[in-house]
Design an enzyme around this catalytic site. Structure first.
Site, PDB file in Angstrom:
ATOM      1  N   ASP A  43       0.863  -1.186   0.000  1.00  0.00           N
ATOM      2  CA  ASP A  43       0.000   0.000   0.000  1.00  0.00           C
ATOM      3  C   ASP A  43       0.904   1.243   0.000  1.00  0.00           C
ATOM      4  OD1 ASP A  43       0.893   0.300   2.617  1.00  0.00           O
ATOM      5  OD2 ASP A  43      -1.097   0.118   3.541  1.00  0.00           O
ATOM      6  N   CYS A  66       2.826  -3.551   4.048  1.00  0.00           N
ATOM      7  CA  CYS A  66       2.054  -2.346   4.383  1.00  0.00           C
ATOM      8  C   CYS A  66       2.773  -1.686   5.555  1.00  0.00           C
ATOM      9  CB  CYS A  66       0.594  -2.690   4.688  1.00  0.00           C
ATOM     10  SG  CYS A  66       0.340  -3.808   6.083  1.00  0.00           S
ATOM     11  N   THR A 116       2.377  -2.114   8.851  1.00  0.00           N
ATOM     12  CA  THR A 116       2.719  -3.096   9.885  1.00  0.00           C
ATOM     13  C   THR A 116       2.889  -4.515   9.351  1.00  0.00           C
ATOM     14  OG1 THR A 116       0.385  -3.542  10.275  1.00  0.00           O
ATOM     15  CG2 THR A 116       1.400  -1.816  11.631  1.00  0.00           C
ATOM     16  N   HIS A 123       7.572 -24.974   9.054  1.00  0.00           N
ATOM     17  CA  HIS A 123       6.447 -25.635   9.720  1.00  0.00           C
ATOM     18  C   HIS A 123       5.090 -25.332   9.092  1.00  0.00           C
ATOM     19  CE1 HIS A 123       8.561 -26.540  13.825  1.00  0.00           C
ATOM     20  NE2 HIS A 123       9.246 -26.963  12.776  1.00  0.00           N
ATOM     21  N   ASN A 124       4.919 -24.135   8.534  1.00  0.00           N
ATOM     22  CA  ASN A 124       3.599 -23.745   8.009  1.00  0.00           C
ATOM     23  C   ASN A 124       3.531 -23.794   6.498  1.00  0.00           C
ATOM     24  OD1 ASN A 124       4.144 -21.123  10.312  1.00  0.00           O
ATOM     25  ND2 ASN A 124       2.897 -22.910  10.773  1.00  0.00           N
ATOM     26  N   HIS A 137       3.437 -31.760  10.070  1.00  0.00           N
ATOM     27  CA  HIS A 137       3.161 -30.415   9.584  1.00  0.00           C
ATOM     28  C   HIS A 137       2.089 -30.411   8.495  1.00  0.00           C
ATOM     29  CE1 HIS A 137       6.219 -28.990  12.163  1.00  0.00           C
ATOM     30  NE2 HIS A 137       7.210 -29.568  11.510  1.00  0.00           N
TER      31      HIS A 137
HETATM   32  C1  RB5 Z   1      -1.917   2.520   6.521  1.00  0.00           C
HETATM   33  O1  RB5 Z   1      -1.903   3.730   7.219  1.00  0.00           O
HETATM   34  C2  RB5 Z   1      -1.775   1.361   7.484  1.00  0.00           C
HETATM   35  O2  RB5 Z   1      -2.895   1.216   8.257  1.00  0.00           O
HETATM   36  C3  RB5 Z   1      -1.487   0.082   6.729  1.00  0.00           C
HETATM   37  O3  RB5 Z   1      -0.341   0.258   5.971  1.00  0.00           O
HETATM   38  C4  RB5 Z   1      -1.244  -1.151   7.560  1.00  0.00           C
HETATM   39  O4  RB5 Z   1      -0.321  -0.904   8.573  1.00  0.00           O
HETATM   40  C5  RB5 Z   1      -2.416  -1.851   8.075  1.00  0.00           C
HETATM   41  O5  RB5 Z   1      -2.322  -2.922   8.672  1.00  0.00           O
END
Ligand code: RB5
Length: 147
Positions: free
Chosen positions: A8, A65, A67, A98-99, A137
């Site tokens: 994103d 993204c 996080t 494992h996954n 697994h």
């Molecule tokens: C975008 O601001 C943020 O929410 C997105 O990149 C992500 O971290 C969501 O999980």
């Protein structure tokens, strides 16, 4: 390996750096992410990579993204996708072993570029523990697929 990558607005630079890194290692990389800094919705991009996994257009995916968490929640809604948020090298190795994870998720606001590349290297060089303890697994993964 053929790899789909998407991001994103929070991870345009990270996506470009990692895509170049993967290409330099000989991987074929398809960019499904945004190349704009304008705010957008990560589920739209997770969906593109998940669909490419489901159709077998690619063998693996990378989603970045802010996080990594929103991408993984979204991608894991798609049957056959096993998306893992990794913020360290051991997690990357273990989720392959494992996954049999097929989508690597990372957070551009959580880790630095060097760590992102190290995590990617660990993830894409570690095979599923198929031969040693595959029964265990594979049985567990099959239970995930049944949900
Ligand atoms: C975008 O601001 C943020 O929410 C997105 O990149 C992500 O971290 C969501 O999980």
């Amino acid at each position: 390996m053929k790899i789909a990558i998407a991001n994103d607005h929070a991870a345009v630079e990270y996506k470009n750096i990692l895509a170049n890194h993967l290409r330099s290692q000989g991987h074929e990389v398809i960019n499904f992410g945004t190349d704009e800094r304008a705010s957008c919705d990560y589920p739209d991009y997770a969906k593109k990579v998940a669909r490419a996994i489901q159709s077998k257009e690619v063998e693996a995916g990378v989603l970045i993204c802010g996080t990594g968490i929103g991408m993984s929640i979204s991608a894991n809604r798609f049957k056959g996708v096993r998306a893992s948020v990794c913020d360290n090298v051991l997690a990357a190795k273990m989720t392959r072993r494992h996954n049999n994870s097929n989508v690597l998720c990372m957070g551009a606001r959580m880790i630095g570029v060097d760590l992102m590349l190290a995590i990617s290297d660990a993830y894409f060089s570690t095979p599923f523990d198929e031969e040693e303890i595959a029964d265990k697994h594979t049985r567990r993964i099959n239970k995930i697929e049944e949900v």
